[in-house]
Design a protein around this motif. Structure first.
Motif, PDB file in Angstrom:
ATOM      1  N   ARG A 159       1.059  -1.213  -0.080  1.00  0.00           N
ATOM      2  CA  ARG A 159       0.061  -0.148   0.079  1.00  0.00           C
ATOM      3  C   ARG A 159       0.756   1.340   0.072  1.00  0.00           C
ATOM      4  NH1 ARG A 159      -5.646  -1.059  -0.166  1.00  0.00           N
ATOM      5  NH2 ARG A 159      -5.706  -3.511   0.503  1.00  0.00           N
ATOM      6  N   ARG A 160       0.552   2.313  -0.596  1.00  0.00           N
ATOM      7  CA  ARG A 160       1.407   3.435  -1.045  1.00  0.00           C
ATOM      8  C   ARG A 160       0.535   4.440  -0.313  1.00  0.00           C
ATOM      9  NH1 ARG A 160       1.657   3.922  -7.002  1.00  0.00           N
ATOM     10  NH2 ARG A 160       0.232   2.065  -6.951  1.00  0.00           N
ATOM     11  N   LEU A 161       1.133   5.364   0.915  1.00  0.00           N
ATOM     12  CA  LEU A 161       0.592   6.459   1.443  1.00  0.00           C
ATOM     13  C   LEU A 161       1.148   7.761   0.545  1.00  0.00           C
ATOM     14  CD1 LEU A 161       1.116   5.342   5.025  1.00  0.00           C
ATOM     15  CD2 LEU A 161      -0.969   5.480   3.457  1.00  0.00           C
ATOM     16  N   TRP A 162       0.489   8.792   0.563  1.00  0.00           N
ATOM     17  CA  TRP A 162       0.792   9.994  -0.016  1.00  0.00           C
ATOM     18  C   TRP A 162       1.733  10.766   0.924  1.00  0.00           C
ATOM     19  CZ3 TRP A 162      -5.001  11.020  -0.676  1.00  0.00           C
ATOM     20  CH2 TRP A 162      -5.508  10.287  -1.810  1.00  0.00           C
ATOM     21  N   ASP A 163       2.834  11.324   0.399  1.00  0.00           N
ATOM     22  CA  ASP A 163       3.890  12.113   1.219  1.00  0.00           C
ATOM     23  C   ASP A 163       3.268  13.443   1.430  1.00  0.00           C
ATOM     24  OD1 ASP A 163       5.713  10.235   1.382  1.00  0.00           O
ATOM     25  OD2 ASP A 163       6.522  10.722  -0.410  1.00  0.00           O
ATOM     26  N   SER A 164       2.397  14.048   0.229  1.00  0.00           N
ATOM     27  CA  SER A 164       1.889  15.464   0.130  1.00  0.00           C
ATOM     28  C   SER A 164       0.815  15.500  -0.543  1.00  0.00           C
ATOM     29  CB  SER A 164       3.046  16.384  -0.143  1.00  0.00           C
ATOM     30  OG  SER A 164       3.204  16.164  -1.556  1.00  0.00           O
ATOM     31  N   LEU A 165      -0.132  16.392  -0.263  1.00  0.00           N
ATOM     32  CA  LEU A 165      -1.087  16.424  -0.993  1.00  0.00           C
ATOM     33  C   LEU A 165      -0.941  18.097  -1.707  1.00  0.00           C
ATOM     34  CD1 LEU A 165      -3.844  16.031   1.484  1.00  0.00           C
ATOM     35  CD2 LEU A 165      -3.334  14.430  -0.275  1.00  0.00           C
ATOM     36  N   ASP A 166      -1.534  17.859  -3.132  1.00  0.00           N
ATOM     37  CA  ASP A 166      -1.433  18.916  -4.162  1.00  0.00           C
ATOM     38  C   ASP A 166      -2.933  19.769  -3.670  1.00  0.00           C
ATOM     39  OD1 ASP A 166      -1.399  21.165  -5.902  1.00  0.00           O
ATOM     40  OD2 ASP A 166      -0.982  19.979  -7.548  1.00  0.00           O
ATOM     41  N   MET A 167      -2.722  20.802  -3.021  1.00  0.00           N
ATOM     42  CA  MET A 167      -3.834  21.709  -2.679  1.00  0.00           C
ATOM     43  C   MET A 167      -4.858  22.249  -3.680  1.00  0.00           C
ATOM     44  SD  MET A 167      -4.303  20.916   0.482  1.00  0.00           S
ATOM     45  CE  MET A 167      -5.539  21.861   0.867  1.00  0.00           C
ATOM     46  N   ALA A 168      -4.327  22.715  -4.821  1.00  0.00           N
ATOM     47  CA  ALA A 168      -4.972  23.280  -5.915  1.00  0.00           C
ATOM     48  C   ALA A 168      -5.715  22.006  -6.655  1.00  0.00           C
ATOM     49  CB  ALA A 168      -3.830  23.630  -6.895  1.00  0.00           C
ATOM     50  N   ILE A 169      -5.388  21.281  -6.538  1.00  0.00           N
ATOM     51  CA  ILE A 169      -6.105  19.971  -7.382  1.00  0.00           C
ATOM     52  C   ILE A 169      -7.084  19.582  -6.529  1.00  0.00           C
ATOM     53  CG2 ILE A 169      -5.672  17.352  -8.236  1.00  0.00           C
ATOM     54  CD1 ILE A 169      -2.995  18.155  -9.303  1.00  0.00           C
ATOM     55  N   ASN A 170      -6.860  19.176  -5.248  1.00  0.00           N
ATOM     56  CA  ASN A 170      -7.683  18.691  -4.247  1.00  0.00           C
ATOM     57  C   ASN A 170      -8.892  19.721  -4.129  1.00  0.00           C
ATOM     58  OD1 ASN A 170      -6.720  16.107  -3.899  1.00  0.00           O
ATOM     59  ND2 ASN A 170      -5.126  16.930  -2.697  1.00  0.00           N
ATOM     60  N   LYS A 171      -8.488  20.952  -4.106  1.00  0.00           N
ATOM     61  CA  LYS A 171      -9.611  21.772  -3.668  1.00  0.00           C
ATOM     62  C   LYS A 171     -10.509  21.808  -4.970  1.00  0.00           C
ATOM     63  CE  LYS A 171      -9.977  27.021  -3.300  1.00  0.00           C
ATOM     64  NZ  LYS A 171     -10.567  27.480  -4.403  1.00  0.00           N
ATOM     65  N   ASP A 172     -10.006  21.452  -6.142  1.00  0.00           N
ATOM     66  CA  ASP A 172     -10.926  21.797  -7.396  1.00  0.00           C
ATOM     67  C   ASP A 172     -11.587  20.567  -7.311  1.00  0.00           C
ATOM     68  OD1 ASP A 172     -11.743  22.753  -9.803  1.00  0.00           O
ATOM     69  OD2 ASP A 172     -10.569  21.149 -10.877  1.00  0.00           O
ATOM     70  N   LYS A 173     -11.291  19.199  -7.099  1.00  0.00           N
ATOM     71  CA  LYS A 173     -12.057  18.082  -6.939  1.00  0.00           C
ATOM     72  C   LYS A 173     -13.078  18.052  -6.005  1.00  0.00           C
ATOM     73  CE  LYS A 173      -8.416  14.990  -8.758  1.00  0.00           C
ATOM     74  NZ  LYS A 173      -7.765  13.696  -8.289  1.00  0.00           N
ATOM     75  N   LEU A 174     -12.867  18.641  -4.810  1.00  0.00           N
ATOM     76  CA  LEU A 174     -13.819  18.855  -3.589  1.00  0.00           C
ATOM     77  C   LEU A 174     -14.646  19.886  -4.075  1.00  0.00           C
ATOM     78  CD1 LEU A 174     -14.484  18.149  -0.819  1.00  0.00           C
ATOM     79  CD2 LEU A 174     -13.027  20.250   0.138  1.00  0.00           C
ATOM     80  N   GLU A 175     -14.443  21.004  -4.512  1.00  0.00           N
ATOM     81  CA  GLU A 175     -15.548  21.913  -5.042  1.00  0.00           C
ATOM     82  C   GLU A 175     -16.653  21.167  -6.053  1.00  0.00           C
ATOM     83  OE1 GLU A 175     -13.527  25.341  -6.521  1.00  0.00           O
ATOM     84  OE2 GLU A 175     -13.030  26.083  -4.733  1.00  0.00           O
ATOM     85  N   GLY A 176     -16.033  20.177  -7.090  1.00  0.00           N
ATOM     86  CA  GLY A 176     -16.956  19.635  -8.125  1.00  0.00           C
ATOM     87  C   GLY A 176     -17.723  18.620  -7.133  1.00  0.00           C
ATOM     88  N   ALA A 177     -17.308  17.918  -6.358  1.00  0.00           N
ATOM     89  CA  ALA A 177     -17.955  16.721  -5.497  1.00  0.00           C
ATOM     90  C   ALA A 177     -18.972  17.557  -4.893  1.00  0.00           C
ATOM     91  CB  ALA A 177     -17.154  16.085  -4.661  1.00  0.00           C
ATOM     92  N   MET A 178     -18.893  18.741  -4.095  1.00  0.00           N
ATOM     93  CA  MET A 178     -19.911  19.311  -3.329  1.00  0.00           C
ATOM     94  C   MET A 178     -20.833  19.915  -4.132  1.00  0.00           C
ATOM     95  SD  MET A 178     -17.489  21.138  -0.367  1.00  0.00           S
ATOM     96  CE  MET A 178     -18.996  21.798   0.303  1.00  0.00           C
TER      97      MET A 178
END
Length: 51
Positions: free
Chosen positions: A12-31
């Motif tokens: 299993r691979r865990l993320w070292d860091s999160l790209d906030m720009a990409i995740n913010k866009d995905k979260l906004e779309g999901a909401m």
């Protein structure tokens, strides 16, 4: 169990860091999709369909 047997065995691979720009866009779309589904589905939510 059938689905698990199709999975390749890899560590299993865990993320070292999160790209906030990409995740913010995905979260906004999901909401927005959730809000649209709730808004458009509310008028027919408790209708009974008989076939």
């Amino acid at each position: 169990m059938a689905i698990q047997s199709l999975r390749r065995y890899e560590p299993r691979r865990l993320w070292d860091s999160l790209d906030m720009a990409i995740n913010k866009d995905k979260l906004e779309g999901a909401m927005l999709a959730c809000f649209a589904g709730c808004t458009l589905g509310a008028p027919v939510e408790f209708w009974e369909f008989h076939s």
